[in-house]
Design an enzyme around this catalytic site. Sequence first.
Site, PDB file in Angstrom:
ATOM      1  NE  ARG A   1      -4.332  -1.287   0.296  1.00 49.76           N
ATOM      2  CZ  ARG A   1      -4.421  -2.418  -0.402  1.00 49.76           C
ATOM      3  NH1 ARG A   1      -3.415  -2.807  -1.165  1.00 49.76           N
ATOM      4  NH2 ARG A   1      -5.524  -3.149  -0.357  1.00 49.76           N
TER       5      ARG A   1
ATOM      6  CD  GLU B   1      -2.983   3.612  -5.122  1.00 47.60           C
ATOM      7  OE1 GLU B   1      -4.080   3.065  -5.308  1.00 47.60           O
ATOM      8  OE2 GLU B   1      -1.986   2.992  -4.769  1.00 47.60           O
TER       9      GLU B   1
ATOM     10  CG  HIS C   1      -3.476  -0.275  -6.569  1.00 48.69           C
ATOM     11  ND1 HIS C   1      -3.751   0.381  -5.391  1.00 48.69           N
ATOM     12  CD2 HIS C   1      -3.487  -1.596  -6.254  1.00 48.69           C
ATOM     13  CE1 HIS C   1      -3.931  -0.502  -4.417  1.00 48.69           C
ATOM     14  NE2 HIS C   1      -3.789  -1.708  -4.930  1.00 48.69           N
TER      15      HIS C   1
ATOM     16  CB  ALA D   1       0.830  -5.603  -8.200  1.00 47.70           C
TER      17      ALA D   1
END
Lengths: 312, 312
Positions: free
Chosen positions: A229, A258, A276, A278
């Site tokens: 995070r 984000e 973001h 992954a």
Amino acid sequence: MATKLELPLVLTLRPFPFIPSFQAKFSNQFTTIKRSDLSLPLNEFLEKRLTAITKEILNCLPSLSCIVLTCTGLDHIDLDECKKRGISVCNTGTVYSEDVADFAVGLLIDVLRRISHADRYVRAGLWPVKGEFPLGSKLSGKRVGIVGLGSIGSEVAKRLKAFDCIISYTSRNKKPSVPFSYYTNVVDLASNNDVLILTCELNKETFHIINKEVITALGEKGVIINVGRGALIDEKEMVRCLVQGEIGGAGLDVFENEPHVPEELFELDNVVLAPHKAVLTHESFSDLHELLISNLEAFFSNKPLLSVVKYD
Amino acid sequence: MATKLELPLVLTLRPFPFIPSFQAKFSNQFTTIKRSDLSLPLNEFLEKRLTAITKEILNCLPSLSCIVLTCTGLDHIDLDECKKRGISVCNTGTVYSEDVADFAVGLLIDVLRRISHADRYVRAGLWPVKGEFPLGSKLSGKRVGIVGLGSIGSEVAKRLKAFDCIISYTSRNKKPSVPFSYYTNVVDLASNNDVLILTCELNKETFHIINKEVITALGEKGVIINVGRGALIDEKEMVRCLVQGEIGGAGLDVFENEPHVPEELFELDNVVLAPHKAVLTHESFSDLHELLISNLEAFFSNKPLLSVVKYD
């Protein structure tokens, strides 16, 4: 088949299924209520507040007995409150672990070997003009410290062992069955490694776990990979260190605010930036649907849940 | 120490050492002649023709008894002629194998998980504007076919096994000690795999080994990774297939007409392009220097060469 009214009730706070081919399987088993089916004030309230599952929100949903999440992280769930009310919480378990680990290794190779940089260089037509592209740094044999050796961290370690990397880790407790060196704190981990990979969850203890002291300990050739995070890192401090060359590079899939990414990073060739992503591939997305539906089936037939969050 | 004139003679056709810290070690042991030290017509001749070591060039260097290369590939060396003249040829052995394998895996993760594409997307400021970035495809568990299971191919296989990929290969001969499925030809390898990774050498047999038939067999979701030589692939045909969506993607470190890269590729998000940099890192470059000097030391003291090319 049960008639529509006999089917168990599922409130879908986000559209589900995301994949149309799961629609029949889902709607044949459950009666779904969308947020827009709720009373207007409740719908409006949820719309405004639904970044986290707080006590306030739980108060609005008195019949709630199970929460099924589409993510692994629990930093936005008031678990104490759920426990008090006897609400079961299911996260995504290990559905994403392989994908996140693959991505972490990809980011690491990319940063060390300058792959995204090389791709920009070639696409800009610079190869015939400028000639030699700068050398990268070797992955094989590097010392890699993993912050949080859970399901994702273990998958990262398994992969990097095949690159002859020397793995060590820090986590709340030493894991007796693991052959890697254990450090009790992240500063020592950073001092003894070339690379840090963040795979731990975000909570009060891990907020800004990567701070100035850790970055300094990692050193000016050190590389940070974050697939956890954004707020695991003191982002402002990391950006300053990257800009001033106090750290070697970073591969970042997550950020503190984000979808906003610090613009100073856009100018740097030693960072690789991803939105973001992954956790998700076509394959894991499909696995996620299977898991969510299986958890609901289990819940409504009083069978053990497949990926239930254990309360402390 | 021997006086300068007694030191063995080494003609350096390219500047060497590239790394200044190796200068003393090199010049204390050898008398070096640069190309510019040669007679003017010979220097001019070599300058024009030195893309390959041909019979013509060997005719100009009648005292030559050992060639020490800075590359692994031998496609530019007339080996038959060297054999005839009793000239030993040393290539770089396995100095680059780990780096090339790391890079191949990096390119593969990058193509499947769209990392360079993601990096472009974030740097262009599109994340807050466009929102969702398209999903990639999972690496773990993919079927990967390796074309040429030599030193590099074996290192690739070792790494991808840790991602639970299912490995198979084709090469001149089946390797009895290898646990992976063997295909006698590359079309069958392509038909039975999701990914092809090219790690073989370029020679008459492997020129355009990846042609239309192979690409069609690999299919529209298939991915090609090339860390061998550009001419292993019929590039024009591959570009056409990429543009028309007849293949899933490609990660390319090498091209047929370097440093020129087909411009049609610059527009595609499912390709990753690098300027022939898979072989080199700071670390392998240093190892290369050690190896070159050790080969020369061995040669001049009649000891076995460390990375000699075996003649058929």
